[in-house]
Design an enzyme around this catalytic site. Structure first.
Site, PDB file in Angstrom:
ATOM      1  N   HIS A  36       0.817  -1.213   0.000  1.00  0.00           N
ATOM      2  CA  HIS A  36       0.000   0.000   0.000  1.00  0.00           C
ATOM      3  C   HIS A  36       0.850   1.263   0.000  1.00  0.00           C
ATOM      4  O   HIS A  36       0.437   2.290  -0.526  1.00  0.00           O
ATOM      5  CB  HIS A  36      -1.032  -0.034   1.125  1.00  0.00           C
ATOM      6  CG  HIS A  36      -2.215  -0.845   0.703  1.00  0.00           C
ATOM      7  ND1 HIS A  36      -2.291  -2.191   0.930  1.00  0.00           N
ATOM      8  CD2 HIS A  36      -3.312  -0.512  -0.011  1.00  0.00           C
ATOM      9  CE1 HIS A  36      -3.394  -2.644   0.387  1.00  0.00           C
ATOM     10  NE2 HIS A  36      -4.041  -1.654  -0.185  1.00  0.00           N
ATOM     11  N   ARG A  73     -11.061   4.207  -1.840  1.00  0.00           N
ATOM     12  CA  ARG A  73     -10.613   3.268  -0.791  1.00  0.00           C
ATOM     13  C   ARG A  73     -10.923   3.906   0.562  1.00  0.00           C
ATOM     14  O   ARG A  73     -10.117   4.651   1.106  1.00  0.00           O
ATOM     15  CB  ARG A  73      -9.109   3.016  -0.894  1.00  0.00           C
ATOM     16  CG  ARG A  73      -8.659   2.211  -2.083  1.00  0.00           C
ATOM     17  CD  ARG A  73      -7.168   1.935  -1.975  1.00  0.00           C
ATOM     18  NE  ARG A  73      -6.738   0.910  -2.906  1.00  0.00           N
ATOM     19  CZ  ARG A  73      -6.166   1.166  -4.084  1.00  0.00           C
ATOM     20  NH1 ARG A  73      -5.943   2.399  -4.481  1.00  0.00           N
ATOM     21  NH2 ARG A  73      -5.789   0.176  -4.872  1.00  0.00           N
ATOM     22  N   ARG A 116     -16.027   2.210  -2.142  1.00  0.00           N
ATOM     23  CA  ARG A 116     -15.836   0.826  -1.704  1.00  0.00           C
ATOM     24  C   ARG A 116     -15.925   0.759  -0.186  1.00  0.00           C
ATOM     25  O   ARG A 116     -15.315   1.566   0.518  1.00  0.00           O
ATOM     26  CB  ARG A 116     -14.472   0.314  -2.157  1.00  0.00           C
ATOM     27  CG  ARG A 116     -14.236  -1.132  -1.743  1.00  0.00           C
ATOM     28  CD  ARG A 116     -12.928  -1.663  -2.250  1.00  0.00           C
ATOM     29  NE  ARG A 116     -11.806  -1.109  -1.525  1.00  0.00           N
ATOM     30  CZ  ARG A 116     -10.530  -1.370  -1.817  1.00  0.00           C
ATOM     31  NH1 ARG A 116     -10.252  -2.154  -2.838  1.00  0.00           N
ATOM     32  NH2 ARG A 116      -9.559  -0.846  -1.112  1.00  0.00           N
ATOM     33  N   GLU A 149     -11.728  -9.788  -7.245  1.00  0.00           N
ATOM     34  CA  GLU A 149     -10.311  -9.815  -6.845  1.00  0.00           C
ATOM     35  C   GLU A 149      -9.921 -11.133  -6.188  1.00  0.00           C
ATOM     36  O   GLU A 149      -8.787 -11.316  -5.772  1.00  0.00           O
ATOM     37  CB  GLU A 149      -9.983  -8.628  -5.927  1.00  0.00           C
ATOM     38  CG  GLU A 149     -10.853  -8.493  -4.706  1.00  0.00           C
ATOM     39  CD  GLU A 149     -10.507  -7.258  -3.864  1.00  0.00           C
ATOM     40  OE1 GLU A 149      -9.427  -6.680  -4.025  1.00  0.00           O
ATOM     41  OE2 GLU A 149     -11.356  -6.888  -3.024  1.00  0.00           O
ATOM     42  N   ASN A 189      -4.751  -6.109  -8.255  1.00  0.00           N
ATOM     43  CA  ASN A 189      -3.704  -6.228  -7.223  1.00  0.00           C
ATOM     44  C   ASN A 189      -3.892  -7.494  -6.406  1.00  0.00           C
ATOM     45  O   ASN A 189      -2.972  -8.274  -6.213  1.00  0.00           O
ATOM     46  CB  ASN A 189      -3.732  -5.030  -6.270  1.00  0.00           C
ATOM     47  CG  ASN A 189      -3.665  -3.725  -7.010  1.00  0.00           C
ATOM     48  OD1 ASN A 189      -3.250  -3.704  -8.153  1.00  0.00           O
ATOM     49  ND2 ASN A 189      -4.074  -2.650  -6.375  1.00  0.00           N
ATOM     50  N   ASP A 190      -5.103  -7.680  -5.908  1.00  0.00           N
ATOM     51  CA  ASP A 190      -5.367  -8.883  -5.131  1.00  0.00           C
ATOM     52  C   ASP A 190      -5.579 -10.089  -6.030  1.00  0.00           C
ATOM     53  O   ASP A 190      -5.162 -11.188  -5.695  1.00  0.00           O
ATOM     54  CB  ASP A 190      -6.594  -8.682  -4.224  1.00  0.00           C
ATOM     55  CG  ASP A 190      -6.196  -8.003  -2.922  1.00  0.00           C
ATOM     56  OD1 ASP A 190      -5.173  -8.400  -2.344  1.00  0.00           O
ATOM     57  OD2 ASP A 190      -6.887  -7.064  -2.495  1.00  0.00           O
ATOM     58  N   ARG A 221       1.512 -10.204  -2.074  1.00  0.00           N
ATOM     59  CA  ARG A 221       1.886  -8.955  -2.737  1.00  0.00           C
ATOM     60  C   ARG A 221       2.849  -8.115  -1.908  1.00  0.00           C
ATOM     61  O   ARG A 221       3.400  -7.136  -2.389  1.00  0.00           O
ATOM     62  CB  ARG A 221       0.623  -8.148  -3.120  1.00  0.00           C
ATOM     63  CG  ARG A 221      -0.175  -7.647  -1.958  1.00  0.00           C
ATOM     64  CD  ARG A 221      -1.563  -7.198  -2.391  1.00  0.00           C
ATOM     65  NE  ARG A 221      -1.698  -5.752  -2.465  1.00  0.00           N
ATOM     66  CZ  ARG A 221      -2.863  -5.124  -2.586  1.00  0.00           C
ATOM     67  NH1 ARG A 221      -3.985  -5.803  -2.670  1.00  0.00           N
ATOM     68  NH2 ARG A 221      -2.908  -3.824  -2.652  1.00  0.00           N
ATOM     69  N   CYS A 257      -9.868  -1.658 -11.784  1.00  0.00           N
ATOM     70  CA  CYS A 257      -9.395  -0.616 -10.875  1.00  0.00           C
ATOM     71  C   CYS A 257      -8.096  -0.985 -10.163  1.00  0.00           C
ATOM     72  O   CYS A 257      -7.605  -0.253  -9.332  1.00  0.00           O
ATOM     73  CB  CYS A 257     -10.463  -0.256  -9.845  1.00  0.00           C
ATOM     74  SG  CYS A 257     -10.799  -1.585  -8.677  1.00  0.00           S
TER      75      CYS A 257
HETATM   76  C1  PEP Z   1      -7.084  -4.515  -5.894  1.00  0.00           C
HETATM   77  O1  PEP Z   1      -6.973  -5.451  -5.097  1.00  0.00           O
HETATM   78  O2  PEP Z   1      -6.765  -4.584  -7.093  1.00  0.00           O
HETATM   79  C2  PEP Z   1      -7.598  -3.219  -5.434  1.00  0.00           C
HETATM   80  C3  PEP Z   1      -7.876  -2.270  -6.297  1.00  0.00           C
HETATM   81  O3  PEP Z   1      -7.766  -3.038  -4.104  1.00  0.00           O
HETATM   82  P1  PEP Z   1      -6.619  -2.791  -3.030  1.00  0.00           P
HETATM   83  O4  PEP Z   1      -5.333  -2.508  -3.782  1.00  0.00           O
HETATM   84  O5  PEP Z   1      -7.085  -1.644  -2.205  1.00  0.00           O
HETATM   85  O6  PEP Z   1      -6.575  -4.085  -2.303  1.00  0.00           O
HETATM   86 MG    MG Z   2      -7.960  -5.447  -3.160  1.00  0.00          MG
END
Ligand code: PEP
Ligand code: MG
Length: 574
Positions: A189, A297, A333, A432, A455-456, A466, A503
């Site tokens: 993050h 977020r 979200r 995700e 990302n997830d 990650r 996203c």
């Molecule tokens: C993701 O997981 O791609 C996402 C957009 O959410 P975050 O990065 O906040 O987990």
């Molecule tokens: Mg996520």
């Protein structure tokens, strides 16, 4: 030159400012009876030094900011004189023969836990103060290097083991030239926030430095290449000064595109929205021409505070963003904590696999009180703009139904209270988790839109944490398995006629544009910093040609093949 991971692009040149660790590492150390009086002496000296330091900071803040802001430091001084806190520390030394730093750490933990358990905002704030003062005292007892904020208000490069999201929320981007972290990778993050704020970040230097960076060292960092120079010679500084100048010019040129639509040569309009986590980022997204917010977020509203934000506090923020976004949509979200996102006042159980554990919608469905408060705040904001609700980490139809059940309860409450909201507020889900992608046909029947969180999705599809830099090379968004998961989800959305967007960070990666063109995903939401770069690219391509390339990616057998194919193409185009 030290090679690390380039986590947020850009070059930075400046002096280091090393942040102290929030959690101090204290080794359990016992004493001989004969050492007791020496230990009390050490404690006493540590307290005196800490007091002087706090007084200095208080006076400085008083002059530079104001009297009211400086009172927090009076409270900190009072803690160092508090008889209960002090006798707890002395008691541990005297009765258990523990070293002063161990006693201080145990006393902090004791009081912080005790205050945290009380359902009282004021006491929770005191817990944070105790932790802060205690850490200052520990710093002196352990002899960790002195940390004072740069006095001349000069911008600096921040260095830390890792930044907590709450530290990042409060950064003033104007004072931070760049950031260096010892741990973390491209998808932590910190990395996401750094990219959002346009701050270059290099990571992964643990065990690679032969000397820890000191405050005041001259640093040059290259966030594109992941390299770091500590006290380099003038040649290196000169070379990177030129690169930094070029980057600045390019930024200025891109800014001219902010008000243009992202339309390809063959007339396909890509809708580009911003990913935000604060009002600061919303403003940046708007400046960079975002057409609304594709991912808000909200967990960052819950961070760096002493207790959960109230309905009113949340509503104010959501409403402000919704109003300012005008006709553009704002996808809010619901709370996505757990994994690497923690709240100081809401300790989550220690888990062996936090990313597979109690997080996101799982917490919301367990803590319905918190969830309902948030949904109520979002619903109220929906009366002021084009607000949409999105649930994170959905993995089953039941979860959507349970979440919607609470949403309906929140609606009924608002009806009773006579407050306005949009009864037809669209409700979507993040795709995700592999289960969501694989059962997208079923989930599409239960919601109004999908947003693919790459990302997830990448971490779960490939079973690659990650946050773990040891396996960062295995975190491959262009892995054929990820591409196939996304295709399944997009096709399901198209078949059921619901909108689908992306996203995750991949949306802001130019290399991925052929994939979106091929899949027919024309809604992308990304870090505010990526918006203009992606728009510039879209304005210079034909969607049909990109789709052809995307189709070819789907015939490749390895991530490497896909990455090389896309890279060779970019090289050809110069
Ligand atoms: C993701 O997981 O791609 C996402 C957009 O959410 P975050 O990065 O906040 O987990
Ligand atoms: Mg996520």
């Amino acid at each position: 030159m030290i090679q690390g991971i380039g986590a947020a692009a850009g070059v930075a040149i400046g002096r280091a400012f090393v942040l102290p660790a929030w959690e101090m590492d204290v080794q359990d150390r016992r004493l001989e009876t004969i050492d007791l009086s020496k230990e009390f002496e050490r404690l006493h000296e540590g307290i005196i030094t800490s007091k002087h330091e706090i007084e200095e900071i208080r006076n400085e803040i008083q002059q530079m900011v104001g009297k009211e802001e400086s009172t927090i430091f009076d409270a900190h001084l009072a803690i160092l004189e508090d008889p209960v806190f002090m006798s707890e520390i002395r008691g541990i030394i005297e009765r258990q023969y523990k070293a002063a730093e161990v006693a201080v750490k145990e006393a902090i933990d004791h009081f912080v836990t005790m205050f945290d358990l009380l359902d009282d905002e004021y006491m929770k704030e005191r817990a944070l103060d105790i932790k802060d003062v205690g850490n200052r005292l520990l710093k002196h007892l352990l002899g960790t290097p002195e940390v004072t904020l740069p006095k001349d208000n000069q911008p600096y490069i921040l260095v830390a083991k890792e930044f907590s999201p709450s530290q990042l929320v409060h950064l003033n981007p104007n004072n931070v030239l760049g950031m260096v972290t010892m741990v973390g990778g491209k998808s932590s993050h910190s990395a996401i926030m750094a990219r959002a704020l346009g701050i270059p970040l290099v990571s992964g230097f643990e065990d690679k430095l032969n000397r820890m960076i000191q405050t005041g060292d001259l640093l040059v960092l290259d966030g594109d290449e992941g390299c770091l120079y500590v006290n380099p010679d003038t040649d290196i500084v000169g070379r990177y000064t030129l690169v930094a100048e070029k980057q600045k010019q390019r930024k200025e040129q891109l800014q001219l595109l902010a008000s243009e639509d992202a339309v390809t040569h063959d007339g396909i309009h890509f809708h580009l929205a911003g990913n935000i986590s604060s009002f600061k980022e919303f403003e940046l997204a708007v400046k960079h021409g975002a057409e609304g917010v594709g991912l808000f977020r909200t967990e960052f509203l819950y961070m760096d505070r002493a207790a959960f934000p109230s309905e009113e506090q949340q509503y104010e923020v959501y409403r402000k963003v919704a109003e300012l976004a005008g006709e553009h949509s704002v996808v809010i979200r619901t709370l996505d904590i757990g994994g690497d996102k923690q709240l100081e006042y809401f300790p989550l159980p220690k888990e062996d696999n936090p990313f597979l554990g109690y997080r996101a919608i799982r917490i919301s469905l367990d803590r319905r009180d918190l969830f309902k408060t948030q949904l109520t705040a979002i619903l109220r904001a929906s009366a002021y703009g084009n607000v949409k609700i999105m649930y994170p980490m959905i993995s089953s139809v039941e979860e959507i139904r349970s979440a919607n059940f609470i949403l309906r309860e929140a609606m009924a409450d608002l009806d009773r209270r006579g407050l306005a909201y949009n009864r037809e507020v669209p409700v979507g889900i993040m795709i995700e988790v592999p289960a969501a992608a694989a059962s997208a046909d079923l989930l599409a029947e239960e919601c109004d839109f999908f947003s693919i969180g790459t990302n997830d999705l990448v971490q779960y599809v490939l079973a690659v944490d990650r946050m773990n830099e040891k396996i960062a090379h295995m975190y491959r968004p262009f892995h054929p398995a990820v591409l196939r998961m996304m295709k399944t989800a997009v096709e399901a959305a198209h078949l059921r006629g619901i909108p689908v967007s992306v996203c995750g960070e991949l949306a802001g990666d130019e290399r991925a544009i052929p994939l979106w063109a091929y899949l027919g995903v024309y809604n992308l939401s990304m870090s505010p910093q990526a918006l203009l770069r992606i728009k510039h690219r879209l304005l210079n391509i034909s969607a049909a040609e990109e789709a052809r390339i995307g189709e070819q990616c789907y015939t490749c057998r390895t991530a490497m093949e896909i990455e090389s194919f896309l890279a060779s193409r970019q090289l050809q185009e110069g």
